[in-house]
Design a protein around this motif. Structure first.
Motif, short mmCIF file in Angstrom:
data_model
loop_
_atom_site.label_atom_id
_atom_site.label_comp_id
_atom_site.label_asym_id
_atom_site.label_seq_id
_atom_site.Cartn_x
_atom_site.Cartn_y
_atom_site.Cartn_z
N GLU A 293 -51.13 -33.78 -2.93
CA GLU A 293 -50.10 -32.94 -3.52
C GLU A 293 -48.80 -32.99 -2.72
OE1 GLU A 293 -51.51 -29.01 -4.10
OE2 GLU A 293 -53.03 -29.57 -5.56
N THR A 294 -48.92 -33.13 -1.42
CA THR A 294 -47.73 -33.08 -0.56
C THR A 294 -47.38 -34.43 0.05
OG1 THR A 294 -49.06 -32.50 1.38
CG2 THR A 294 -48.24 -30.68 0.04
N LYS A 295 -48.04 -35.48 -0.38
CA LYS A 295 -47.82 -36.81 0.20
C LYS A 295 -46.37 -37.24 0.04
CE LYS A 295 -50.03 -41.33 0.41
NZ LYS A 295 -51.09 -42.18 -0.17
N PHE A 296 -45.79 -37.73 1.13
CA PHE A 296 -44.41 -38.16 1.12
C PHE A 296 -44.31 -39.63 0.75
CE2 PHE A 296 -44.49 -34.48 3.89
CZ PHE A 296 -43.35 -33.81 3.53
N SER A 297 -43.37 -39.94 -0.14
CA SER A 297 -43.13 -41.34 -0.47
C SER A 297 -42.31 -41.97 0.65
CB SER A 297 -42.36 -41.43 -1.79
OG SER A 297 -41.05 -40.91 -1.63
N GLU A 298 -42.23 -43.28 0.64
CA GLU A 298 -41.45 -43.98 1.67
C GLU A 298 -39.98 -43.58 1.57
OE1 GLU A 298 -41.17 -45.92 5.04
OE2 GLU A 298 -43.06 -45.71 3.95
N LYS A 299 -39.48 -43.41 0.34
CA LYS A 299 -38.08 -43.00 0.16
C LYS A 299 -37.85 -41.60 0.71
CE LYS A 299 -36.58 -45.91 -3.68
NZ LYS A 299 -36.04 -45.95 -5.06
N GLN A 300 -38.82 -40.71 0.48
CA GLN A 300 -38.69 -39.35 1.00
C GLN A 300 -38.64 -39.34 2.52
OE1 GLN A 300 -41.60 -37.04 -1.19
NE2 GLN A 300 -40.44 -35.17 -0.79
N LEU A 301 -39.48 -40.15 3.13
CA LEU A 301 -39.49 -40.22 4.59
C LEU A 301 -38.15 -40.75 5.11
CD1 LEU A 301 -43.10 -41.59 5.20
CD2 LEU A 301 -42.25 -39.33 5.82
N LYS A 302 -37.57 -41.72 4.39
CA LYS A 302 -36.26 -42.25 4.79
C LYS A 302 -35.18 -41.18 4.66
CE LYS A 302 -37.09 -47.14 3.76
NZ LYS A 302 -36.74 -48.29 2.88
N ILE A 303 -35.26 -40.38 3.59
CA ILE A 303 -34.29 -39.29 3.40
C ILE A 303 -34.42 -38.26 4.52
CG2 ILE A 303 -33.71 -37.32 1.92
CD1 ILE A 303 -34.56 -39.12 -0.49
N ILE A 304 -35.66 -37.89 4.84
CA ILE A 304 -35.89 -36.91 5.90
C ILE A 304 -35.39 -37.43 7.24
CG2 ILE A 304 -37.70 -35.74 7.24
CD1 ILE A 304 -39.30 -35.55 4.61
N GLU A 305 -35.69 -38.69 7.53
CA GLU A 305 -35.23 -39.29 8.79
C GLU A 305 -33.71 -39.29 8.88
OE1 GLU A 305 -35.88 -43.29 11.51
OE2 GLU A 305 -36.44 -43.35 9.40
N ALA A 306 -33.04 -39.70 7.79
CA ALA A 306 -31.58 -39.72 7.78
C ALA A 306 -31.00 -38.32 7.92
CB ALA A 306 -31.08 -40.37 6.48
N ALA A 307 -31.60 -37.36 7.22
CA ALA A 307 -31.11 -35.98 7.29
C ALA A 307 -31.27 -35.40 8.68
CB ALA A 307 -31.86 -35.12 6.26
N ILE A 308 -32.41 -35.66 9.32
CA ILE A 308 -32.62 -35.17 10.69
C ILE A 308 -31.55 -35.72 11.62
CG2 ILE A 308 -34.14 -35.37 12.71
CD1 ILE A 308 -36.52 -35.20 10.75
N GLU A 309 -31.29 -37.02 11.52
CA GLU A 309 -30.31 -37.66 12.40
C GLU A 309 -28.91 -37.10 12.19
OE1 GLU A 309 -28.60 -42.13 13.42
OE2 GLU A 309 -30.57 -41.91 12.50
N ILE A 310 -28.49 -36.98 10.92
CA ILE A 310 -27.12 -36.53 10.66
C ILE A 310 -26.97 -35.03 10.86
CG2 ILE A 310 -25.24 -36.50 8.97
CD1 ILE A 310 -26.47 -38.96 7.67
N PHE A 311 -27.94 -34.24 10.41
CA PHE A 311 -27.88 -32.79 10.65
C PHE A 311 -27.79 -32.49 12.14
CE2 PHE A 311 -30.32 -31.51 6.52
CZ PHE A 311 -29.13 -31.49 5.80
N SER A 312 -28.57 -33.21 12.95
CA SER A 312 -28.58 -32.95 14.39
C SER A 312 -27.27 -33.36 15.05
CB SER A 312 -29.76 -33.65 15.07
OG SER A 312 -29.62 -35.06 15.02
#
Length: 219
Positions: A18-37
């Motif tokens: 139900e909560t499995k992350f797609s590869e695109k979602q992981l890329k979005i999260i990684e990019a967001a973490i980097e830019i937000f920080s």
């Protein structure tokens, strides 16, 4: 292993169908973490995140209705669902469920534990510190975790060393506040506020430990 690799590993291990992350979602999260920080939530646009992630901006909104939902989806699961157990249950076990021979041993273990935690997850910790004052929903889970898993055990250790006449007979809550704010002040200076300073991290941590030991010991 990079900071995001550590977080990604947690995300993958914790996910189910139900909560499995797609590869695109992981890329979005990684990019967001980097830019937000780097820039903060308010100064970051979803188009920047999409560009960094190598996806169309519309892809972000297929997963997250708003930029704030993306922020909360990063901080809340990573810090309360995934890192939360470490902060609360594992943290309590590693630091507060040990019979210490001295107050110094306790402070050293606490300082080392929090130093390694912040060092490993600095990007997400930075986002949390930056945004927690502006988004109430980011703060509530941590207060709850601390009260449920850490507070009473922390207080019990303080009282035990007071009864042994190792530390001053102040309010245990005051002593906990002084320990927490002193350690966090050092860690924030080393990793967030003044990271460009040529710190000797081990020496700075040792100075902080000595400051707490000497400042709270019975004279």
């Amino acid at each position: 292993m990079s900071q995001f690799d550590s977080l990604k590993e947690l995300l993958i291990l914790d996910s189910n169908e139900e909560t499995k992350f797609s590869e695109k979602q992981l890329k979005i999260i990684e990019a967001a973490i980097e830019i937000f920080s780097e820039k903060g939530f308010a100064a970051t646009s979803t188009s920047e995140i999409a560009k960094k992630a190598g996806v169309a901006e519309g892809t972000i909104f297929r997963h997250y209705k708003t930029k704030k939902e993306l922020l909360v989806s990063i901080v809340s699961p990573l810090m309360t669902k995934l890192l939360g157990p470490h902060f609360a249950k594992d943290f309590a076990q590693e630091v507060f469920e040990i019979e210490y021979e001295s107050f110094e041993t306790f402070i050293r273990n606490l300082a080392s534990n929090r130093y390694e935690f912040v060092k490993k997850y600095i990007a997400v910790v930075k986002i949390l510190i930056q945004e927690i004052s502006y988004h109430e929903e980011l703060k509530e889970p941590y207060v709850k975790l601390f009260k449920e898993h850490v507070y009473e055990k922390f207080k019990k250790i303080i009282i035990r060393f007071q009864e042994k006449d190792e530390i001053v007979d102040w309010s245990p809550d005051t002593i906990m506040r002084l320990i927490i704010t002193t350690l966090m002040g050092t860690l924030l200076s080393l990793f967030l506020v003044l990271p460009e300073t040529d710190w000797d991290n081990e020496a700075e941590l040792e100075t902080t430990i000595q400051f707490l030991i000497n400042g709270l010991s019975v004279k």
